[in-house]
Scaffold this active site. Sequence first.
Site, PDB file in Angstrom:
ATOM      1  CD  GLU A  62      -1.854  -2.385   1.382  1.00 56.21           C
ATOM      2  OE1 GLU A  62      -0.693  -2.681   1.755  1.00 56.21           O
ATOM      3  OE2 GLU A  62      -2.758  -3.225   1.259  1.00 56.21           O
ATOM      4  CG  HIS A 131     -11.349  -6.739   6.112  1.00 57.24           C
ATOM      5  ND1 HIS A 131     -10.435  -7.479   6.810  1.00 57.24           N
ATOM      6  CD2 HIS A 131     -10.992  -6.840   4.814  1.00 57.24           C
ATOM      7  CE1 HIS A 131      -9.563  -8.022   5.967  1.00 57.24           C
ATOM      8  NE2 HIS A 131      -9.874  -7.648   4.749  1.00 57.24           N
TER       9      HIS A 131
END
Lengths: 328, 334
Positions: A62, A131
């Site tokens: 990322e 999440h």
Amino acid sequence: MTARTITYRDAVHEALREALRGDERVFLMGEDVGYYGGAYACSKGLIQEFGEERIRDAPLSESGFVGAGIGAALGGMRPIVEIMTVNFSLLALDQIVNNAATLRHMSGGQLSVPLVIRMATGAGRQLAAQHSHSLECWFAHVPGIKVVAPATIEDARGMLRTALADPDPVIIFEHATLYNEQGELPETDDYAMDIESARISRSGGDITLITYGGSLQKTMAAAEGLAKDGIDCEVIDLRSLRPIDDATIMASLAKTHRAVIVDEGWRSVGLAAEISARISEQAFFDLDGPVARVCSVEVPIPYPRHLETAATPQPDKIAAAAREVLRR
Amino acid sequence: MSADNQVSLSRAEAMALLGQMILIRRFEEKCAELYSAQKIRGFLHLYIGEEANAVGVMRALSPDDAVVATYREHGHALARGLPPGEVMAEMYGKAGGSSRGRGGSMHIFDKKHRFYGGNAIVGGGLPLAVGLALADKMQKLNRVTCCFFGEGAAAEGEFHESMNLAALWQLPVLFVCENNGYAMGTGLSRSESETSILQHAKSYRITGQDVDGMDVVAVRAAALSAVGAIRNGEGPRFLENKTYRFRPHSMFDPDLYRQKREIALWKTRGPVLQFSKWAIETQLLSQSDIDGLEEEAARTIDEAVRYAEESPWEPEEDLERDVYTPRKVEETAR
């Protein structure tokens, strides 16, 4: 003007496709955006149409690919970087906070970072504590970036275009429960939606319910329920979390004199606290009662459905908060 | 100095190499003085001892290539051709500085020179360099992005992510690791299980070489060869330049972690000393050439200090300027 019914996911897909068709400099980069079609299937089929260069599958790095997006933006491209979910964006915080947000100011105005970052956010899919969080306020805290939360089909379709035209970095938060939602999209030549103002989603005179993103529909449901009991709610969809459209909020409070803020983020030190502070600063003498907040309970979001539901704002909690403020 | 590298060095090139190294050395010495005088504040990281790296590499780049550097970047900025007065004014925090004084010593930017900082997060510049190179590749521009970083960055995830992306996508990046042996005060063998940074790069299938970072001729030759390969479409290249800083990490560092004799030994290999000696021995340059370069550097630095002193402070009313692009510019850009 005619309208058609499409899903939020398809609205995002159309917006991506239009952006890629309209500007050679635009490319989409992120984990599984290519052959997989995107973790939430927003980019399905785009790699077949635009090729591997412009629909760029990135390795699980990322910080690396968000930083590469910033660099590519500096180098004349218009990257759209997709981060699979907000929790993963924490791995890219260095690049977002230390580079994307600072480069313009720190370079004395020489550099712009015309970068768009999209990511899924929020609970509701039983994906548990890594999440499901709503960390929009972390990003909305930082000067130098703009933060938006499209809650409607129209905004999902139209905010991307405006974000891409913006010379500064824009982060788009797409609530994960919205992708399957269906709605009406007016057929028009100009889909662009502004990314700075709040919208009155429901007009009313008794109390203002202020929310954004995945909580908009829950808040609207609460308002409909309250209407049956003669309580007339105004609902504000903030749409932009940085900047925050104070004028729309304060104008509503001048009318209703009462406010409940609904925010899926945690209560402590969050967006709801910020809005509440602004109301105290700017509309204190318009208030007829304390400002209330409906936020997520301060736990990591749990996996079982009933606990996940209990942890997050729901229509009944929103309605109860409104009744308490109104003492009705 | 290796015989291979001497062949192609003209007198003019020798003057340029030595002139820039002397300018950086004297500039940094002046910065240390101005820091003591409290004209320069905050952190100040001096490049003294490492000059051969920026100077040698920069000779291989052309004006439309891009440079990404670290917080020890005064030398890179000067070697890239940024006006010394603007660099000095930036250290002062004045409005005439490269970044209007907003960044200071660690954040020198100059868009005209494609000089993208000045990054004070170790490893933070590497993904940016990858992205700049990606933009060039996608726009089919035959440009190189040169990314400087220290060996300390090799411990960061961003280093590894960037190596992987650059190699995977065959991007035109020249990675230059300036290995001065210490990540602040921690020696390389105390922070890395594999002390060859080049080895890390090679594990990502990036071609590279070890370079004597105290020898400007060797650095220049290695950079020319690497940049040639990159321009030829051969993907990224990696140089691990073994070098040494003669001064502490920053002005706050009491330098407790190094032996005096180690510093003294490296000083005998100092890039200015070594190159000057060699140039005279080979009669490429004369002592009066070198004296001339010293005088020129002194003049340039005097002018830079004068410029910085005379440059105005940015008015407080402009504090919030440039956080976002002003709307007018934004509309024109559209």
